[in-house]
Scaffold this active site. Structure first.
Site, mmCIF file in Angstrom:
data_model
loop_
_atom_site.group_PDB
_atom_site.id
_atom_site.type_symbol
_atom_site.label_atom_id
_atom_site.label_comp_id
_atom_site.label_asym_id
_atom_site.label_seq_id
_atom_site.Cartn_x
_atom_site.Cartn_y
_atom_site.Cartn_z
ATOM 1 C CG ASP A 187 -1.762 1.311 1.225
ATOM 2 O OD1 ASP A 187 -2.224 1.708 0.137
ATOM 3 O OD2 ASP A 187 -1.939 1.914 2.288
ATOM 4 C CG ASP A 213 -5.672 5.485 2.875
ATOM 5 O OD1 ASP A 213 -4.678 5.202 3.574
ATOM 6 O OD2 ASP A 213 -5.586 5.874 1.691
HETATM 7 ZN ZN LIG Z 1 -3.054 3.178 -0.779
#
Ligand SMILES: [Zn+2]
Length: 430
Positions: free
Chosen positions: A152, A306
């Protein structure tokens, strides 16, 4: 000692329950659910007018420890999670150092055991130092408690390496979690490519750059049979691709964030608000509508934040140079209540599915249910509580919220983890 929770509206789509009743918690598990319950010894808490949901989980959180403890730590991040109504979170591996072998996963597991206010599930890296060149020690990390792997922050540039990683994750029975972005198309892009990027004179990050990454990962999941989880999808085209892949039986799940659901590129003005700089960028109103439609028809499995804490001096840089992301743990549930539940676009059962059962299934985490014998991890919501999103309101070490100044309706009042209060009367108590 028992804990008697009286008169809450208990909602759990996994058991089909939606009624006002009492819950008795004993030894960390739900001992009884019913009407007019009594205990000889223990404490009674009145939950009238409140909603009890299975413990919410955020599968996309940046805790910043180790490496950037000035921005967030396991201690502060898990308290922010409890404050926001979560009983558990998944920690992303873009820390310094990157967890790419077992001992760094063990570090986080031990840290969370000592300092965590909620449960922490570590996610390891796909590639060593997330550099996309050599595969990380996936089996070793899973052995120490990693629930998934991801790079990520980046896409793995090489499709062959993703395929190899998928063969490993399938063998170890964990999902591969993918951030989809074709670097050659994104370049220096910082906002959605379109009218707004032109008007503001900022480099564009086109929807196609995400969709090409999504399409590649879906094909590879079809090829390998690996469980694939797609992060922070932001475009209508991505949702369409996932919908088609699910119809064909590809083992894929995906998430959307509150900022992509409730903000658009039009919120970025000539003031060049760096609080609205995201990766992927905020998109159009049509894209946001497609994300919500995806949740409503089951194409999208969950909402994840997030949560990306940043130091104030870094977000104060000019738009091109500022880091991407917003904090999200503490605003997610109030935003969802304000924008969806209060406007009758979602039910409490939907919230339980999108923020508890859906994300748990996607990442292969233990499910939590509101039924007798289940572990007592649950979230109590006060739907009428007002939230003033001010800098003082956060438990996170960072204040870079895209929603600063918002007035929201509804928030968590109590959070129980294993039968213990992490949040009580809206205050973190661990
Ligand atoms: Zn990401």
């Amino acid at each position: 000692m028992a804990l008697l929770l009286r008169n809450g509206r208990v909602v759990d789509p996994a058991t089909g329950m939606d009624e006002v009743c009492d819950i008795i918690v004993r030894d960390g598990v739900i001992a009884e659910i019913g009407h007019d319950l009594k205990t000889e010894k223990g404490e009674t808490v009145d939950l009238s007018e409140k909603v009890v949901l299975p413990g919410l989980v955020d599968v996309h959180v940046h805790l910043r420890e180790p490496g950037r403890e000035d921005e967030e730590t396991v201690y502060s991040g898990t308290r922010a999670a409890a404050h926001g109504g979560f009983t558990a979170l998944c920690a992303m591996p873009n820390t310094e150092p990157v967890p790419d072998e077992g001992s760094s996963i063990r570090f986080l597991v031990e840290r969370a055991r000592e300092h965590g206010a909620v449960r922490v599930y570590p996610v390891g890296a796909i590639s060593i130092r997330q550099e996309g060149r050599a595969l990380a020690e996936i089996g070793d990390m899973v052995g120490e408690g990693a629930v998934a792997v991801t790079d990520d922050g980046h896409s793995v540039p090489d499709a062959g390496m993703v395929r190899l990683a998928m063969d490993y994750t399938r063998a170890f029975d964990v999902p591969l979690v993918a951030h989809c972005e074709d670097d050659s198309l994104v370049g220096k892009g910082v906002v959605n490519e379109g009218v707004v990027s032109t008007r503001l004179g900022l480099a564009g990050w086109p929807a196609a750059a995400e969709e090409i990454g999504v399409a590649r990962e879906l094909r590879l999941a079809g090829l390998t049979g690996c469980r694939l989880h797609l992060q922070h999808l932001s475009t209508a085209g991505s949702i369409e691709l996932v919908r088609a892949a699910k119809a064909k039986g590809v083992p894929v799940t995906c998430e959307v964030t509150p900022h992509h659901l409730f903000l658009t590129e039009d919120d970025i003005t000539e003031a060049y608000e760096t609080s609205l700089k995201m990766n992927p960028p905020l998109r159009t109103a049509e894209d946001a509508a497609a994300l919500l439609a995806g949740l409503q028809d089951g194409t999208v499995d969950c909402i994840a934040t997030d949560h990306a804490p940043h130091a104030p001096h870094e977000k104060a840089l000019e738009f091109e140079l500022a880091p991407v992301g917003t904090t999200g743990l503490e605003t997610a549930l109030p935003l969802v209540i304000t924008n969806l539940v209060a406007k009758k676009k979602a039910s409490w059962a939907d919230i339980a599915n999108w923020m508890s059962h859906g994300p748990r299934a996607a990442l292969g985490l233990p499910d939590v249910r509101l039924e007798v014998g289940a572990v007592a991890d649950f979230t109590v919501v006060d739907p009428e509580a007002m939230v003033d999103v001010s800098t003082e309101w956060f438990c996170s070490k960072s204040r870079n919220s895209a929603f600063l100044g918002a007035k929201l309706l509804g928030k968590a009042s109590e959070v129980l983890v294993g039968g213990y209060f992490a949040l009580r009367n809206g205050k973190v108590v661990v």
